[in-house]
Design a protein around this motif. Sequence first.
Motif, PDB file in Angstrom:
ATOM      1  N   ILE A   7       0.836  -1.202   0.000  1.00 46.07           N
ATOM      2  CA  ILE A   7       0.000   0.000   0.000  1.00 46.07           C
ATOM      3  C   ILE A   7       0.872   1.254   0.000  1.00 46.07           C
ATOM      4  CG2 ILE A   7      -1.657   1.341   1.351  1.00 46.07           C
ATOM      5  CD1 ILE A   7      -2.854  -1.298   2.323  1.00 46.07           C
ATOM      6  N   ILE A   8       1.849   1.289   0.926  1.00 46.99           N
ATOM      7  CA  ILE A   8       2.710   2.464   1.029  1.00 46.99           C
ATOM      8  C   ILE A   8       3.534   2.635  -0.238  1.00 46.99           C
ATOM      9  CG2 ILE A   8       4.589   3.511   2.325  1.00 46.99           C
ATOM     10  CD1 ILE A   8       1.883   3.504   3.738  1.00 46.99           C
ATOM     11  N   GLY A   9       4.008   1.516  -0.790  1.00 46.81           N
ATOM     12  CA  GLY A   9       4.760   1.612  -2.045  1.00 46.81           C
ATOM     13  C   GLY A   9       3.907   2.139  -3.176  1.00 46.81           C
ATOM     14  N   ASP A  10       2.648   1.696  -3.247  1.00 39.92           N
ATOM     15  CA  ASP A  10       1.744   2.131  -4.304  1.00 39.92           C
ATOM     16  C   ASP A  10       1.389   3.612  -4.172  1.00 39.92           C
ATOM     17  OD1 ASP A  10       0.126   1.826  -6.554  1.00 39.92           O
ATOM     18  OD2 ASP A  10      -1.642   1.345  -5.372  1.00 39.92           O
ATOM     19  N   LEU A  11       1.267   4.087  -2.919  1.00 40.49           N
ATOM     20  CA  LEU A  11       0.899   5.486  -2.687  1.00 40.49           C
ATOM     21  C   LEU A  11       2.113   6.410  -2.656  1.00 40.49           C
ATOM     22  CD1 LEU A  11      -1.883   5.093   0.049  1.00 40.49           C
ATOM     23  CD2 LEU A  11      -2.182   5.449  -2.404  1.00 40.49           C
ATOM     24  N   GLY A  12       3.310   5.858  -2.776  1.00 39.06           N
ATOM     25  CA  GLY A  12       4.513   6.682  -2.843  1.00 39.06           C
ATOM     26  C   GLY A  12       5.025   7.155  -1.506  1.00 39.06           C
ATOM     27  N   GLY A  13       4.764   6.401  -0.444  1.00 37.77           N
ATOM     28  CA  GLY A  13       5.231   6.791   0.878  1.00 37.77           C
ATOM     29  C   GLY A  13       6.493   6.056   1.262  1.00 37.77           C
ATOM     30  N   GLY A  14       7.108   6.487   2.366  1.00 35.35           N
ATOM     31  CA  GLY A  14       8.325   5.864   2.866  1.00 35.35           C
ATOM     32  C   GLY A  14       8.098   5.230   4.225  1.00 35.35           C
ATOM     33  N   GLN A  15       9.215   4.960   4.947  1.00 32.76           N
ATOM     34  CA  GLN A  15       9.125   4.317   6.246  1.00 32.76           C
ATOM     35  C   GLN A  15       8.373   5.179   7.247  1.00 32.76           C
ATOM     36  OE1 GLN A  15      10.187   1.131   7.169  1.00 32.76           O
ATOM     37  NE2 GLN A  15       9.000   1.647   8.977  1.00 32.76           N
ATOM     38  N   SER A  16       8.530   6.495   7.152  1.00 30.48           N
ATOM     39  CA  SER A  16       7.812   7.388   8.053  1.00 30.48           C
ATOM     40  C   SER A  16       6.308   7.279   7.840  1.00 30.48           C
ATOM     41  CB  SER A  16       8.279   8.834   7.854  1.00 30.48           C
ATOM     42  OG  SER A  16       7.560   9.711   8.686  1.00 30.48           O
ATOM     43  N   ALA A  17       5.883   7.236   6.576  1.00 28.86           N
ATOM     44  CA  ALA A  17       4.451   7.087   6.286  1.00 28.86           C
ATOM     45  C   ALA A  17       3.948   5.726   6.761  1.00 28.86           C
ATOM     46  CB  ALA A  17       4.211   7.243   4.781  1.00 28.86           C
ATOM     47  N   TYR A  18       4.774   4.679   6.582  1.00 31.16           N
ATOM     48  CA  TYR A  18       4.397   3.341   7.046  1.00 31.16           C
ATOM     49  C   TYR A  18       4.116   3.367   8.552  1.00 31.16           C
ATOM     50  CZ  TYR A  18       4.693  -1.741   7.704  1.00 31.16           C
ATOM     51  OH  TYR A  18       4.421  -3.042   8.014  1.00 31.16           O
ATOM     52  N   THR A  19       5.024   3.998   9.283  1.00 34.34           N
ATOM     53  CA  THR A  19       4.868   4.068  10.738  1.00 34.34           C
ATOM     54  C   THR A  19       3.636   4.871  11.118  1.00 34.34           C
ATOM     55  OG1 THR A  19       7.255   3.883  11.031  1.00 34.34           O
ATOM     56  CG2 THR A  19       5.991   4.767  12.883  1.00 34.34           C
ATOM     57  N   TRP A  20       3.404   5.988  10.426  1.00 36.32           N
ATOM     58  CA  TRP A  20       2.291   6.860  10.800  1.00 36.32           C
ATOM     59  C   TRP A  20       0.938   6.288  10.411  1.00 36.32           C
ATOM     60  CZ3 TRP A  20       1.001  10.538  13.961  1.00 36.32           C
ATOM     61  CH2 TRP A  20       1.996  11.259  14.594  1.00 36.32           C
ATOM     62  N   VAL A  21       0.882   5.427   9.408  1.00 43.02           N
ATOM     63  CA  VAL A  21      -0.390   4.767   9.092  1.00 43.02           C
ATOM     64  C   VAL A  21      -0.836   3.925  10.297  1.00 43.02           C
ATOM     65  CG1 VAL A  21      -1.461   2.963   7.686  1.00 43.02           C
ATOM     66  CG2 VAL A  21      -0.135   4.762   6.597  1.00 43.02           C
ATOM     67  N   VAL A  22       0.122   3.307  10.961  1.00 43.19           N
ATOM     68  CA  VAL A  22      -0.182   2.529  12.161  1.00 43.19           C
ATOM     69  C   VAL A  22      -0.369   3.446  13.362  1.00 43.19           C
ATOM     70  CG1 VAL A  22       0.656   0.727  13.700  1.00 43.19           C
ATOM     71  CG2 VAL A  22       1.112   0.575  11.257  1.00 43.19           C
ATOM     72  N   THR A  23       0.540   4.406  13.532  1.00 42.18           N
ATOM     73  CA  THR A  23       0.515   5.273  14.699  1.00 42.18           C
ATOM     74  C   THR A  23      -0.735   6.141  14.730  1.00 42.18           C
ATOM     75  OG1 THR A  23       2.930   5.348  14.677  1.00 42.18           O
ATOM     76  CG2 THR A  23       1.809   7.036  15.959  1.00 42.18           C
ATOM     77  N   ALA A  24      -1.221   6.589  13.579  1.00 44.81           N
ATOM     78  CA  ALA A  24      -2.403   7.445  13.544  1.00 44.81           C
ATOM     79  C   ALA A  24      -3.608   6.753  14.166  1.00 44.81           C
ATOM     80  CB  ALA A  24      -2.711   7.838  12.096  1.00 44.81           C
ATOM     81  N   PRO A  46      -0.615   9.002   0.871  1.00 45.74           N
ATOM     82  CA  PRO A  46      -0.430   8.613   2.277  1.00 45.74           C
ATOM     83  C   PRO A  46      -1.130   9.532   3.266  1.00 45.74           C
ATOM     84  CG  PRO A  46       1.649   8.459   1.097  1.00 45.74           C
ATOM     85  CD  PRO A  46       0.678   9.125   0.159  1.00 45.74           C
ATOM     86  N   GLY A  47      -1.184  10.838   2.969  1.00 44.27           N
ATOM     87  CA  GLY A  47      -1.840  11.772   3.881  1.00 44.27           C
ATOM     88  C   GLY A  47      -3.311  11.453   4.075  1.00 44.27           C
ATOM     89  N   MET A  48      -4.017  11.165   2.970  1.00 44.67           N
ATOM     90  CA  MET A  48      -5.434  10.826   3.057  1.00 44.67           C
ATOM     91  C   MET A  48      -5.629   9.525   3.817  1.00 44.67           C
ATOM     92  SD  MET A  48      -8.196  10.304  -0.029  1.00 44.67           S
ATOM     93  CE  MET A  48      -9.898   9.803   0.309  1.00 44.67           C
ATOM     94  N   LEU A  49      -4.759   8.557   3.574  1.00 43.33           N
ATOM     95  CA  LEU A  49      -4.864   7.277   4.271  1.00 43.33           C
ATOM     96  C   LEU A  49      -4.670   7.467   5.769  1.00 43.33           C
ATOM     97  CD1 LEU A  49      -5.126   4.204   4.226  1.00 43.33           C
ATOM     98  CD2 LEU A  49      -2.671   4.069   3.776  1.00 43.33           C
ATOM     99  N   ILE A  50      -3.692   8.267   6.158  1.00 43.25           N
ATOM    100  CA  ILE A  50      -3.446   8.518   7.578  1.00 43.25           C
ATOM    101  C   ILE A  50      -4.648   9.185   8.223  1.00 43.25           C
ATOM    102  CG2 ILE A  50      -2.038   9.880   9.176  1.00 43.25           C
ATOM    103  CD1 ILE A  50       0.334   9.346   7.275  1.00 43.25           C
ATOM    104  N   ALA A  51      -5.271  10.163   7.531  1.00 47.42           N
ATOM    105  CA  ALA A  51      -6.453  10.837   8.072  1.00 47.42           C
ATOM    106  C   ALA A  51      -7.607   9.857   8.275  1.00 47.42           C
ATOM    107  CB  ALA A  51      -6.872  11.969   7.138  1.00 47.42           C
ATOM    108  N   CYS A  52      -7.814   8.965   7.316  1.00 49.51           N
ATOM    109  CA  CYS A  52      -8.878   7.976   7.450  1.00 49.51           C
ATOM    110  C   CYS A  52      -8.586   6.998   8.587  1.00 49.51           C
ATOM    111  CB  CYS A  52      -9.057   7.209   6.142  1.00 49.51           C
ATOM    112  SG  CYS A  52      -9.656   8.216   4.772  1.00 49.51           S
ATOM    113  N   ARG A  53      -7.316   6.699   8.792  1.00 50.98           N
ATOM    114  CA  ARG A  53      -6.947   5.807   9.889  1.00 50.98           C
ATOM    115  C   ARG A  53      -7.203   6.458  11.243  1.00 50.98           C
ATOM    116  NH1 ARG A  53      -5.860   0.476   9.355  1.00 50.98           N
ATOM    117  NH2 ARG A  53      -4.019   0.550  10.720  1.00 50.98           N
TER     118      ARG A  53
END
Length: 826
Positions: A70-87, A132-139
Amino acid sequence: MATTTQAGVRAHAKHARGSTASPGSTDSAGSPGDVQMTHRQIMEALSGLLLGMFVAILSSTIVSNALPEIIGDLGGGQSAYTWVVTATLLSMTAATPLWGKLSDLYSKKALVQIALVIYVLGSAAAGLSQNPGMLIACRVVQGIGVGGLSALAQIVMAAMISPRERGRYSGYLGATFAVATVGGPLLGGVITDTSWLGWRWCFYVGVPFAVIALIVLQKTLHLPVVKRDVKVDWAGAFFISAAVSLLLVWVTFAGDKYDWLSWQTYSMVAGSIVLALVFVLVESRASEPIIPLRLFRNRTITLSSIASMFVGVAMFSGTVFFAQYFQLARDESPTMSGVLTIPMIAGLFISSTLSGQLITRTGKWKAWLVSGGVLVTAGLGLLGTVRYDTEYWKTAVFMALLGLGIGMMMQNLVLSTQNQVDPNDLGSASSTVTFFRSLGGAMGVSALGAVMADRITGYAEDGIAGLGPKYASLASGSSSTGEIPDMDKLPAPLRTVMESAYGHGIADVFLIAAGMALLAFLITLFIKEVPLRAGGVPARAAQTPAPAAVEAPAGEKVPSWAVPAEAAVEGAADGLSVRGFVRDDESEPVPRAAVTLISPQGRQLGRSVAQADGSYAMDAPGTGSYVLIAVADGFQPHASTVVVDGKPVPYDIVLSGTGGLNVLVRAAETGVPVADATVVVTDAHGDLLATGTTGEQGGFAFPGPAPGAVTVAVNAAGYLPRALPVQVGGTGVTRIEVGLDAGARVQGVVRAPHGPLADARVTLVDAAGKVAGTATTGADGAYGFTGLDGGEYTVIATGYPQVATALTLSGPGTDDHDIELAHPGE
């Protein structure tokens, strides 16, 4: 307080007779046989709740194996990966106490349904994410819903089931958690690997289950609704959310966007502390606080909350980072990544179900907590040794140990807390423990994710540099951009390096989490075990015992454990009586306590002596306001007002200890007070009663210990430790003076041919072969050990070839012992 539960029983009985309950009115309950819930009725009521929990957990775990893609498809990095969970964890953490407080004020059934709807809406929106930003907000939205479901599931169970029986049904909850946890990654992996579906369907698949859960909840879950004036502590919710959010932002970006020691760090940490202090101030003044601060006067609740925070680090680190380990370090597909984590989920399933059944049979729970702490620590510690090429069977065993430990600790920390609170505080107490678990998970995932990214970058750069100039130019492109690499597009040598970097970096994270789990284990050792009750929840002394009005839906069954004691005594409901239990601050009964009923004019109207279980009862001459006085040896007298208005009055009393224990620590030879000495007070069973350090004058005060034998242990730098028995009197302050003997000291300098040797490691071993101390030399080569017993020792120095020398210490004083290190021939 017991008044709410008992009022609920009376209101239900009245409703069943066809009357309408009005605020302030209550009737006597019928016989217990009219209100008992069978196992089948409880399971029917729990079916919708368990299904709702299944949907929430499934929707959460189904994306775990899909996240790298998912993160690779949306163009995110390790920080985005962590924040998808952390959010999700962040919003879950902030929302959990609020859900718990709302459950004390409003319909628990409606709140469960609302939480489920919020979660499903957030999940559906996440499936439409374009970046990634939209995904984090939804999470974040998802986290608000799962915070409600996580807290309300425990609260609803506690409202229907006695603490003694709750272990059995907590096992069902743990089993549901395990099935959803193992099924989610498998299903998510299959969906991700199926080309005509894609990862977005991971967020849509739970919607049909959610609709079914809502329907089942509507038909099966029926709980009384407390009706009273309410005021939600929105200010408290804001400040706790702000404090946690700022702290998580700091740990996420520290070491990446800015240094750990920088003005950003100082500002964010100071801001978090200020916001936390404001939250405490708001809670102390709020009429309906989200987290009642008085709950933390109970040692079990305080320690369980702290332990839950460290358990959260262990639990979430296991579920979050395994997907990256198997997919990026071991080159497994998302589907196989889910399959390979089955040992951990199987362990969780087995331990949560088995421990719940055995706890119900025995009423004992602490052994499971302690054993769980050992297993979690061992599992994570062993996982810290894995690499990208470690044999899978070893990894599977380590994961199984982790799962067994989490299953033993997660539910039982909540259970131990629920066992010691009033029904009115059940929601707040349960959500408080869940809050700290989520807080630990959020902080752990955020901080460990940042550490992992840094370690992986370092390992990758070192590995690429070792490949030679041909691959040196790829270092910045593959290891330092922060993006998750596509392993299939890398050359074979570089791919091996990156897999090794991910395997080693993730193992380092597990090793750090093992340290957190060890802290949780140590904390559980100090939690005092109170056997689970088969009856109602103990009540604190109520200054205004008038109950709240309660209405129950038609046909609702009230559990037998919630029936007040007077309902089981023939004729008691028709008389005017005051009855309840006398307990101490730790919810233990106070037998032989004298309870007296006094008229406003000071005339004695009734007297009762508490039985072995702390129960008392006495008749009241009629309706009116009276003064209730309770006295017991070793406790402060208690006086309060009770109002008798034509029916039996349930009234529990809590007595606080009187007197105190004052310790003065001095040096035995000189009589000089010893400051900063550690003082530990334990009871006859070895349970910790108090700990602290002495002040500048060598004093330590422990107010209110129960009369009886205690042990006082004192330890201070440069002195030999000492322990001595003390008999605490029933009244007054017990004063003791402890003299500490100065221990022997060893000091010296480690030298090499070129002069003093820095960073040399010096180990002191006693005659029994035990390590008495270790030290590392500074720039001047100096080392030292203090507080030693006389006798034979061996000093071992390393840094050059190891040198071991014998040393005899005759007693107090300082022995100089210099060490010469050199290579052979120098």
